[in-house]
Design a protein around this motif. Structure first.
Motif, PDB file in Angstrom:
ATOM      1  N   GLU A 188       3.597   4.041  -2.840  1.00 41.07           N
ATOM      2  CA  GLU A 188       4.291   3.266  -3.867  1.00 41.07           C
ATOM      3  C   GLU A 188       5.236   4.165  -4.656  1.00 41.07           C
ATOM      4  O   GLU A 188       4.868   5.268  -5.058  1.00 41.07           O
ATOM      5  N   ILE A 189       6.425   3.660  -4.867  1.00 43.17           N
ATOM      6  CA  ILE A 189       7.396   4.357  -5.708  1.00 43.17           C
ATOM      7  C   ILE A 189       7.920   3.342  -6.722  1.00 43.17           C
ATOM      8  O   ILE A 189       7.612   2.157  -6.646  1.00 43.17           O
ATOM      9  N   SER A 210      10.945  -0.604   1.315  1.00 46.69           N
ATOM     10  CA  SER A 210      11.052  -2.011   0.924  1.00 46.69           C
ATOM     11  C   SER A 210      10.671  -2.173  -0.536  1.00 46.69           C
ATOM     12  O   SER A 210      10.079  -1.263  -1.149  1.00 46.69           O
ATOM     13  N   ARG A 211      10.971  -3.330  -1.077  1.00 45.44           N
ATOM     14  CA  ARG A 211      10.623  -3.631  -2.467  1.00 45.44           C
ATOM     15  C   ARG A 211       9.189  -4.155  -2.580  1.00 45.44           C
ATOM     16  O   ARG A 211       8.539  -3.956  -3.598  1.00 45.44           O
ATOM     17  N   VAL A 212       8.715  -4.830  -1.539  1.00 45.74           N
ATOM     18  CA  VAL A 212       7.351  -5.362  -1.501  1.00 45.74           C
ATOM     19  C   VAL A 212       6.800  -5.156  -0.100  1.00 45.74           C
ATOM     20  O   VAL A 212       7.553  -5.201   0.885  1.00 45.74           O
ATOM     21  N   LEU A 213       5.501  -4.917   0.001  1.00 38.29           N
ATOM     22  CA  LEU A 213       4.842  -4.805   1.308  1.00 38.29           C
ATOM     23  C   LEU A 213       3.749  -5.862   1.401  1.00 38.29           C
ATOM     24  O   LEU A 213       2.978  -6.048   0.454  1.00 38.29           O
ATOM     25  N   ILE A 214       3.697  -6.566   2.527  1.00 42.26           N
ATOM     26  CA  ILE A 214       2.635  -7.540   2.768  1.00 42.26           C
ATOM     27  C   ILE A 214       1.718  -7.014   3.862  1.00 42.26           C
ATOM     28  O   ILE A 214       2.152  -6.718   4.975  1.00 42.26           O
ATOM     29  N   ASN A 215       0.461  -6.887   3.513  1.00 34.43           N
ATOM     30  CA  ASN A 215      -0.565  -6.406   4.437  1.00 34.43           C
ATOM     31  C   ASN A 215      -1.173  -7.606   5.145  1.00 34.43           C
ATOM     32  O   ASN A 215      -2.007  -8.320   4.588  1.00 34.43           O
ATOM     33  N   ALA A 216      -0.723  -7.854   6.376  1.00 32.54           N
ATOM     34  CA  ALA A 216      -1.238  -8.948   7.202  1.00 32.54           C
ATOM     35  C   ALA A 216      -1.949  -8.356   8.418  1.00 32.54           C
ATOM     36  O   ALA A 216      -1.763  -8.813   9.545  1.00 32.54           O
ATOM     37  N   LYS A 226      -6.211   1.437   2.936  1.00 34.06           N
ATOM     38  CA  LYS A 226      -6.517   2.860   2.815  1.00 34.06           C
ATOM     39  C   LYS A 226      -5.262   3.704   3.001  1.00 34.06           C
ATOM     40  O   LYS A 226      -5.056   4.707   2.298  1.00 34.06           O
ATOM     41  N   ALA A 227      -4.390   3.305   3.949  1.00 31.79           N
ATOM     42  CA  ALA A 227      -3.124   4.016   4.157  1.00 31.79           C
ATOM     43  C   ALA A 227      -2.243   3.948   2.916  1.00 31.79           C
ATOM     44  O   ALA A 227      -1.387   4.808   2.701  1.00 31.79           O
ATOM     45  N   GLY A 228      -2.452   2.909   2.091  1.00 29.36           N
ATOM     46  CA  GLY A 228      -1.701   2.773   0.857  1.00 29.36           C
ATOM     47  C   GLY A 228      -2.412   3.344  -0.349  1.00 29.36           C
ATOM     48  O   GLY A 228      -1.987   3.098  -1.488  1.00 29.36           O
ATOM     49  N   GLY A 347      -2.442  -2.309  -5.472  1.00 32.27           N
ATOM     50  CA  GLY A 347      -1.634  -1.126  -5.710  1.00 32.27           C
ATOM     51  C   GLY A 347      -1.318  -0.949  -7.184  1.00 32.27           C
ATOM     52  O   GLY A 347      -1.665  -1.767  -8.037  1.00 32.27           O
ATOM     53  N   ARG A 348      -0.622   0.106  -7.495  1.00 31.99           N
ATOM     54  CA  ARG A 348      -0.310   0.461  -8.888  1.00 31.99           C
ATOM     55  C   ARG A 348       0.554  -0.594  -9.563  1.00 31.99           C
ATOM     56  O   ARG A 348       0.396  -0.880 -10.752  1.00 31.99           O
ATOM     57  N   THR A 349       1.466  -1.197  -8.818  1.00 30.57           N
ATOM     58  CA  THR A 349       2.405  -2.156  -9.400  1.00 30.57           C
ATOM     59  C   THR A 349       2.230  -3.567  -8.852  1.00 30.57           C
ATOM     60  O   THR A 349       2.997  -4.456  -9.204  1.00 30.57           O
ATOM     61  N   GLY A 350       1.245  -3.768  -7.993  1.00 31.13           N
ATOM     62  CA  GLY A 350       1.052  -5.085  -7.390  1.00 31.13           C
ATOM     63  C   GLY A 350       2.055  -5.409  -6.303  1.00 31.13           C
ATOM     64  O   GLY A 350       2.162  -6.566  -5.875  1.00 31.13           O
TER      65      GLY A 350
END
Length: 528
Positions: A188-189, A210-216, A226-228, A347-350
């Motif tokens: 996360e940045i 990307s601005r958002v990541l979706i874990n599917a 865990k990778a995040g 995550g830190r910022t959702g």
């Protein structure tokens, strides 16, 4: 633009039915979207189902009426969008003395199921006595048989094709889709995420933003978390389900209560029958899931109990397959864990959003929910259109009308048997002409691949050029009917490798290696 340089609105991790549905939904809303799948599309649980698009009749026993209503609504949408893939099928529930649910309770359940269904063209559901039951399925064990109930759900012989349909639709709507690209680290940045990934075929490394990541990630959701850097309590309770493929036992589909109260299916599948599924907790390697002796014996014993005269033995089994359900809720026992889905900003910022749980049938609604959440994070007001937007192969007319008009036209135009055209329509819908166009340049591509199927060699090129196939298993096991037949295309593997080699530049040694890898994949489903 090179995907390595672009900042996407969304990165979707996972190329099963959920991730493919998310990518399609997001792209249709105008969001710049990248999908990453570490293996092939549909190579996980999406290709290991009972090959049904169903409402989940048995969930009524857990009083999950809302889940059943959702699934039946989505079932109707899918049938409308992909009638070439999905076929209504009558299913018989034999009722025996001592079953956990008697005839009265099952009668109430199936009539509630009918009431919740949106498809009023399907025949009425009903219950019957012993004599009528045996006329529908004469091979049933008569000892203790008190009657039966009949209801309808939908069969999808190749659920993998529905995944591919969504992948193609996502790409055509503007998404970038990449299989064999595994996310290894998610960082996360400010304002987004960075994903460091690896090409799992070549070993090269890649970086995306990307601005958002979706874990599917389905069963791999917690590995992606865990990778995040999300090390909180696991949210997936994985359970294993296996299936047996045997020579055809009956034309009648059965939904049967086992001795321990669990339900399983015996379903005709072309010239074969599918028996499944089991439901047991699993704590092994998610990348190496196979049927074991206990799984196989359980299904064989229960099937012999219900159909005692058919001499079903281990030698009857043509092959097996096993998958992991990514269930998101704990329960007292595996069969009672809810199939509902959850959307979880993390995550830190959702900006890492996890979609967990759910059913194959409800993937479209799951995708809508998670993309809605992503849009909130992106500050974009967009509406989901997947309920009305056609899939890649959606037909311009009612299926029977389309088949009646199109089959003779295309058969004459391309010089192929009408049966081949009809066969291709039932797996590719309106995209059948794209496949047949390959035969214009090389008539040999119109030849059938295997005596077990009406698949033709043109499908191999189509799979590579338009559907992202890179291996023999990709082509045969996840895109073509041949992969579910008794031989699974193994006798033709070398000829198939030759066709792929000309397209992908494989030399002789590479062809040999690819054929051996395909045979290894098949052997994994014969070890039990």
């Amino acid at each position: 633009m090179n995907p390595l340089q672009k900042i996407f609105d969304l990165i979707v991790i996972g190329g099963g039915i959920t991730g493919a549905g998310v990518a399609r939904d997001a792209a249709l809303r105008g969001l710049s979207t990248l999908l990453l799948e570490k293996r092939d599309y549909a190579s996980g649980v999406s290709s290991k189902t009972t090959r049904l698009v169903h409402g989940g009749l048995r969930y009524l026993a857990n009083f999950e009426v809302d889940l059943v209503a959702e699934a039946l609504r989505e079932r109707a949408i899918l049938r409308r969008q992909a009638p070439y893939l999905i076929t209504p099928m009558p299913i018989l529930i034999p009722i025996y003395q001592g079953d956990p649910h008697g005839r009265a309770a099952i009668s109430v359940g199936i009539h509630l199921y009918e009431l919740l269904s949106r498809e009023k063209d399907i025949p009425h559901y009903f219950t019957s006595g012993t004599e009528k039951t045996l006329s529908l399925e004469p091979h049933l064990n008569r000892t203790g048989l008190t009657g039966s109930a009949l209801f309808y759900d939908h069969q999808i012989i190749l659920p993998e094709r529905l995944v591919i349909e969504n992948i193609v639709a996502a790409r055509e709507a503007g998404a970038t889709v990449m299989n064999y690209t595994g996310a290894e680290k998610i960082e996360e940045i400010d304002g987004g995420v960075i994903v460091k990934a690896r090409d799992t075929l070549s070993g090269s490394t890649l970086t995306f933003r990307s601005r958002v990541l979706i874990n599917a990630g389905g069963p791999w959701v917690d590995q992606v978390r865990k990778a995040g850097g999300i090390d909180r309590k696991k949210i997936i309770c994985p359970t294993k389900g296996i299936h047996l493929i045997v020579p055809k036992l009956s034309e009648q589909s059965l939904f049967v209560a086992s001795k321990d109260g669990r339900m399983f299916f015996i379903i005709p599948m072309d010239r074969w029958s599918l028996i499944g599924t089991t439901d047991t907790k699993y704590d092994g390697d998610l990348d190496e899931v196979h049927a074991d002796t206990g799984d196989v014996d359980y299904l064989l014993n229960e099937s012999r109990r219900v159909l005692p005269g058919l001499n079903l033995t281990r030698s009857s089994i043509l092959y097996t397959y096993a998958g992991i359900r990514p269930l998101a809720f704990e329960g007292e026992r595996e069969s009672r864990i809810s199939r509902k889905h959850r959307v979880i900003p993390e995550g830190r910022t959702g900006r890492i959003i996890t979609i967990a749980g759910g059913k194959f049938t409800t993937y479209r609604n799951m995708a809508e929910d998670v993309v809605d959440e992503a849009c909130k994070k992106l500050g974009k007001k967009t509406l989901c259109v997947t309920q009305r937007e056609p899939l890649a192969g959606s037909l311009p007319a009612e299926l029977n009308e389309y088949v009646r008009e199109t089959v003779p036209q295309l058969a004459e135009r391309f010089g192929v048997e009408p049966g081949i055209v009809r066969h291709l329509i039932h797996f590719y819908g309106a995209r059948v002409e794209r496949i047949l166009l390959y035969t214009k340049d090389d008539p040999r591509l119109a030849e059938p691949i295997s005596p077990d199927s009406m698949d033709i060699y043109a499908q191999i090129l189509y799979s590579i050029r338009e559907e992202g196939a890179k291996t023999i298993s990709d082509v045969l096991l996840r895109r073509m009917h041949t992969g579910i037949t008794a031989s699974r295309g193994e006798p033709q593997a070398r000829q198939i490798a030759g066709t792929m080699a000309r397209e992908l530049g494989w030399n002789s040694a590479e062809q040999d290696r690819r054929v051996e890898k395909f045979k290894e994949d098949l052997m994994k489903e014969k070890r039990f």
